[in-house]
Scaffold this active site. Structure first.
Site, PDB file in Angstrom:
ATOM      1  CE  LYS A  53      -3.884  -2.299   2.319  1.00  0.00           C
ATOM      2  NZ  LYS A  53      -4.645  -2.522   3.569  1.00  0.00           N
ATOM      3  CD  GLN A  97      -3.455  -4.145   6.683  1.00  0.00           C
ATOM      4  OE1 GLN A  97      -3.544  -3.114   6.028  1.00  0.00           O
ATOM      5  NE2 GLN A  97      -3.974  -5.284   6.266  1.00  0.00           N
ATOM      6  CG  ASP A 120      -9.300   0.584   5.372  1.00  0.00           C
ATOM      7  OD1 ASP A 120      -9.306   0.096   4.221  1.00  0.00           O
ATOM      8  OD2 ASP A 120      -8.352   0.468   6.162  1.00  0.00           O
TER       9      ASP A 120
HETATM   10  N1  GUN Z   1      -7.081  -6.289   6.538  1.00  0.00           N
HETATM   11  C1  GUN Z   1      -7.520  -7.011   5.491  1.00  0.00           C
HETATM   12  N2  GUN Z   1      -8.018  -6.203   4.543  1.00  0.00           N
HETATM   13  C2  GUN Z   1      -7.898  -4.954   5.005  1.00  0.00           C
HETATM   14  C3  GUN Z   1      -8.238  -3.678   4.466  1.00  0.00           C
HETATM   15  O1  GUN Z   1      -8.776  -3.518   3.366  1.00  0.00           O
HETATM   16  N3  GUN Z   1      -7.919  -2.632   5.246  1.00  0.00           N
HETATM   17  C4  GUN Z   1      -7.358  -2.763   6.455  1.00  0.00           C
HETATM   18  N4  GUN Z   1      -7.117  -1.665   7.159  1.00  0.00           N
HETATM   19  N5  GUN Z   1      -7.041  -3.909   6.984  1.00  0.00           N
HETATM   20  C5  GUN Z   1      -7.309  -5.002   6.261  1.00  0.00           C
END
Ligand code: GUN
Length: 293
Positions: A53, A97, A120
């Protein structure tokens, strides 16, 4: 006939070129979009997602503020970090995350994120807005799935979409997004989960099958209708001594078998994954645009 492959990598690449134009336009106004990233602990999969990311941010001109804190961090330390980012005008999006280490309270942490910076789409206020069809940040993976379907011209309106998996991150939001009376949606939606009796009965009805179960080979060819569109959201590490990393990635769908029956299918990797990151970039830039007025 073999299914056509949905090239998520290429579609993501095309979308990122459009997002880059928005970043450049903001920079011309003196605004650099900023993403605050929080990774707690050292879960290897989470580490690799976060690194990917941040790399994508850098490539497109978004500043990322990287915060990796040890698994021993306290809830108070995590909340303090979130609050600092809430107040920082250079940060337009906050990425916490998931999953968090067990001793931390995930829902309290998500609730602490300013909904305006919740790129998110996990804050309960934004989840609520999504459910009632108001404008908000959509969670990145389901948003990526909807975009993929739109890009291949999938006839979603009126179709029977079957979702396998009911997580808050993928299953529930993708089901809600696709049932809205909206462009690229308006489907009839069924959600299957571990409590579903006779899963194959339901999956065989699917015109569009979205699989986010978190388990390899959850869907085999006998469970799929002829010419269905199959979207595999799964990312599973399988031990593979022939690979340098010692593992390879597979989805939740038996790709080889199902691709002989489906009309379209996403590969793993290279299907949904690149779209998740793309939608994160999209939401972060959108937040910067909104903050700029
Ligand atoms: N863990 C698995 N997928 C995601 C996501 O799209 N965002 C975040 N913050 N954590 C995750």
């Amino acid at each position: 006939m073999a299914a056509k492959i949905i090239d998520g990598k290429q579609i993501a690449h095309d979308l990122r070129a459009e997002i880059r134009k928005d970043v450049d336009a903001l920079k011309a106004r003196g605004i650099t979009p900023g993403l605050g990233v929080i990774l707690v602990g050292d879960n290897p999969a989470s580490k690799s997602y976060v690194t990917a990311k941040e790399k994508a941010c850098e490539e497109i001109g978004i500043l990322s503020d990287d915060n990796r804190i040890p698994a021993t961090a306290t809830q108070a330390e995590l909340l303090a970090l979130i609050n600092r980012m809430n107040r920082d005008p250079r940060i337009h999006g906050i990425l916490l995350q998931l999953p968090l280490p067990k001793h931390l309270n995930e829902s309290e942490a998500l609730l602490a994120i300013d909904p305006a910076k919740d790129i998110d789409g996990f804050h309960p206020v934004n989840v609520g807005r999504m459910v009632i069809g108001e404008k908000t940040y959509f969670p990145c993976t389901p948003h990526g799935v909807v975009k993929l379907l739109a890009r291949i011209g999938a006839p979603v309106s009126g179709a029977h979409v079957v979702v396998v998996g009911r997580s808050n991150i993928v299953g529930k939001p993708v089901a809600i997004m696709l049932l809205q009376k909206a462009p690229d949606a308006n489907a009839t939606v069924t959600i299957c989960h571990t409590g579903t009796r006779d899963m194959a009965f339901h999956t065989r009805q699917a015109d569009i099958l979205i699989v986010a179960a978190g388990r390899p080979n959850t869907i085999t060819a006998d469970m799929v209708k002829d010419q269905a569109i199959v979207i595999d959201v799964g990312v599973n590490r399988i031990e593979d001594a022939s690979r340098k990393a010692g593992f390879r990635l597979v989805g939740d769908v038996d790709f080889e078998g199902v691709s002989r029956k489906a009309s379209w299918i996403t590969p793993v990797p290279g299907g949904v994954g690149p779209m998740t990151i793309t939608m994160l970039l999209h939401n972060t830039v959108e937040s910067a645009r909104l903050a700029a007025g």
